[in-house]
Design a protein around this motif. Structure first.
Motif, PDB file in Angstrom:
ATOM      1  N   LEU A  25      39.762  48.576  42.476  1.00 24.78           N
ATOM      2  CA  LEU A  25      40.432  49.636  41.735  1.00 24.78           C
ATOM      3  C   LEU A  25      39.383  50.489  41.025  1.00 24.78           C
ATOM      4  O   LEU A  25      38.765  50.062  40.054  1.00 24.78           O
ATOM      5  CB  LEU A  25      41.411  49.048  40.716  1.00 24.78           C
ATOM      6  CG  LEU A  25      42.314  50.030  39.995  1.00 24.78           C
ATOM      7  CD1 LEU A  25      43.231  50.737  40.986  1.00 24.78           C
ATOM      8  CD2 LEU A  25      43.142  49.313  38.950  1.00 24.78           C
ATOM      9  N   THR A  76      38.374  53.789  38.873  1.00 23.12           N
ATOM     10  CA  THR A  76      38.898  54.815  37.979  1.00 23.12           C
ATOM     11  C   THR A  76      37.736  55.676  37.512  1.00 23.12           C
ATOM     12  O   THR A  76      36.732  55.158  37.028  1.00 23.12           O
ATOM     13  CB  THR A  76      39.614  54.204  36.758  1.00 23.12           C
ATOM     14  OG1 THR A  76      40.642  53.327  37.215  1.00 23.12           O
ATOM     15  CG2 THR A  76      40.240  55.288  35.897  1.00 23.12           C
ATOM     16  N   TYR A  78      35.130  56.751  28.973  1.00 25.44           N
ATOM     17  CA  TYR A  78      36.411  56.458  29.626  1.00 25.44           C
ATOM     18  C   TYR A  78      37.574  57.253  29.046  1.00 25.44           C
ATOM     19  O   TYR A  78      38.682  56.755  28.918  1.00 25.44           O
ATOM     20  CB  TYR A  78      36.712  54.957  29.575  1.00 25.44           C
ATOM     21  CG  TYR A  78      35.547  54.088  29.977  1.00 25.44           C
ATOM     22  CD1 TYR A  78      34.973  54.197  31.241  1.00 25.44           C
ATOM     23  CD2 TYR A  78      35.003  53.177  29.093  1.00 25.44           C
ATOM     24  CE1 TYR A  78      33.896  53.405  31.615  1.00 25.44           C
ATOM     25  CE2 TYR A  78      33.928  52.362  29.466  1.00 25.44           C
ATOM     26  CZ  TYR A  78      33.382  52.495  30.724  1.00 25.44           C
ATOM     27  OH  TYR A  78      32.326  51.712  31.099  1.00 25.44           O
ATOM     28  N   TYR A 121      41.308  59.705  37.231  1.00 28.99           N
ATOM     29  CA  TYR A 121      41.874  59.540  38.564  1.00 28.99           C
ATOM     30  C   TYR A 121      41.581  58.114  38.993  1.00 28.99           C
ATOM     31  O   TYR A 121      40.462  57.626  38.823  1.00 28.99           O
ATOM     32  CB  TYR A 121      41.250  60.535  39.555  1.00 28.99           C
ATOM     33  CG  TYR A 121      41.722  60.323  40.963  1.00 28.99           C
ATOM     34  CD1 TYR A 121      42.993  60.710  41.353  1.00 28.99           C
ATOM     35  CD2 TYR A 121      40.900  59.717  41.902  1.00 28.99           C
ATOM     36  CE1 TYR A 121      43.443  60.502  42.645  1.00 28.99           C
ATOM     37  CE2 TYR A 121      41.333  59.507  43.200  1.00 28.99           C
ATOM     38  CZ  TYR A 121      42.606  59.898  43.565  1.00 28.99           C
ATOM     39  OH  TYR A 121      43.046  59.680  44.843  1.00 28.99           O
ATOM     40  N   THR A 122      42.589  57.428  39.557  1.00 35.63           N
ATOM     41  CA  THR A 122      42.443  56.050  40.001  1.00 35.63           C
ATOM     42  C   THR A 122      42.786  55.958  41.482  1.00 35.63           C
ATOM     43  O   THR A 122      43.742  56.575  41.942  1.00 35.63           O
ATOM     44  CB  THR A 122      43.366  55.115  39.194  1.00 35.63           C
ATOM     45  OG1 THR A 122      43.023  55.210  37.812  1.00 35.63           O
ATOM     46  CG2 THR A 122      43.217  53.676  39.635  1.00 35.63           C
ATOM     47  N   CYS A 123      42.005  55.166  42.213  1.00 36.37           N
ATOM     48  CA  CYS A 123      42.285  54.952  43.633  1.00 36.37           C
ATOM     49  C   CYS A 123      41.841  53.552  44.034  1.00 36.37           C
ATOM     50  O   CYS A 123      41.291  52.812  43.227  1.00 36.37           O
ATOM     51  CB  CYS A 123      41.604  56.016  44.483  1.00 36.37           C
ATOM     52  SG  CYS A 123      39.826  56.035  44.353  1.00 36.37           S
ATOM     53  N   TRP A 179      32.914  56.069  34.632  1.00 39.31           N
ATOM     54  CA  TRP A 179      33.681  55.382  35.661  1.00 39.31           C
ATOM     55  C   TRP A 179      33.787  53.907  35.351  1.00 39.31           C
ATOM     56  O   TRP A 179      32.986  53.351  34.601  1.00 39.31           O
ATOM     57  CB  TRP A 179      33.061  55.567  37.048  1.00 39.31           C
ATOM     58  CG  TRP A 179      31.709  54.934  37.199  1.00 39.31           C
ATOM     59  CD1 TRP A 179      30.500  55.520  36.931  1.00 39.31           C
ATOM     60  CD2 TRP A 179      31.410  53.597  37.594  1.00 39.31           C
ATOM     61  NE1 TRP A 179      29.478  54.639  37.166  1.00 39.31           N
ATOM     62  CE2 TRP A 179      30.009  53.445  37.570  1.00 39.31           C
ATOM     63  CE3 TRP A 179      32.181  52.520  37.966  1.00 39.31           C
ATOM     64  CZ2 TRP A 179      29.385  52.241  37.912  1.00 39.31           C
ATOM     65  CZ3 TRP A 179      31.548  51.324  38.305  1.00 39.31           C
ATOM     66  CH2 TRP A 179      30.157  51.203  38.289  1.00 39.31           C
TER      67      TRP A 179
END
Length: 74
Positions: free
Chosen positions: A37, A39, A46, A51-53, A70
């Protein structure tokens, strides 16, 4: 690669990419060490927008070349 595998209690990150002189230079990413995960954040420490993928991100879309911090975790 991380020194330890990602787990519920162990993750990786960089709160300020200016330290590594790569601020605003990322448009994609790939996770390793069982991290799945990713981000990315537009601001340091932070802070959103974010955006998270999953473990393979061919694009950070609106945050392409605008990533300032990140983190990656399990």
């Amino acid at each position: 690669y991380g020194q330890y595998s990602c787990s519920a209690g162990y993750s990786y990150g960089q709160p300020d990419l200016r330290v590594d002189e790569v601020d605003n230079r990322f448009a994609s990413g790939q996770g390793f060490s069982d991290c799945d995960l990713i981000t990315v954040y537009d601001l340091y420490n932070y802070a959103e927008p974010m955006y998270t993928c999953g473990p393979n991100c061919p694009s950070f879309y609106a945050l392409n070349d605008a990533v300032s911090s990140w983190e990656i975790k399990d």
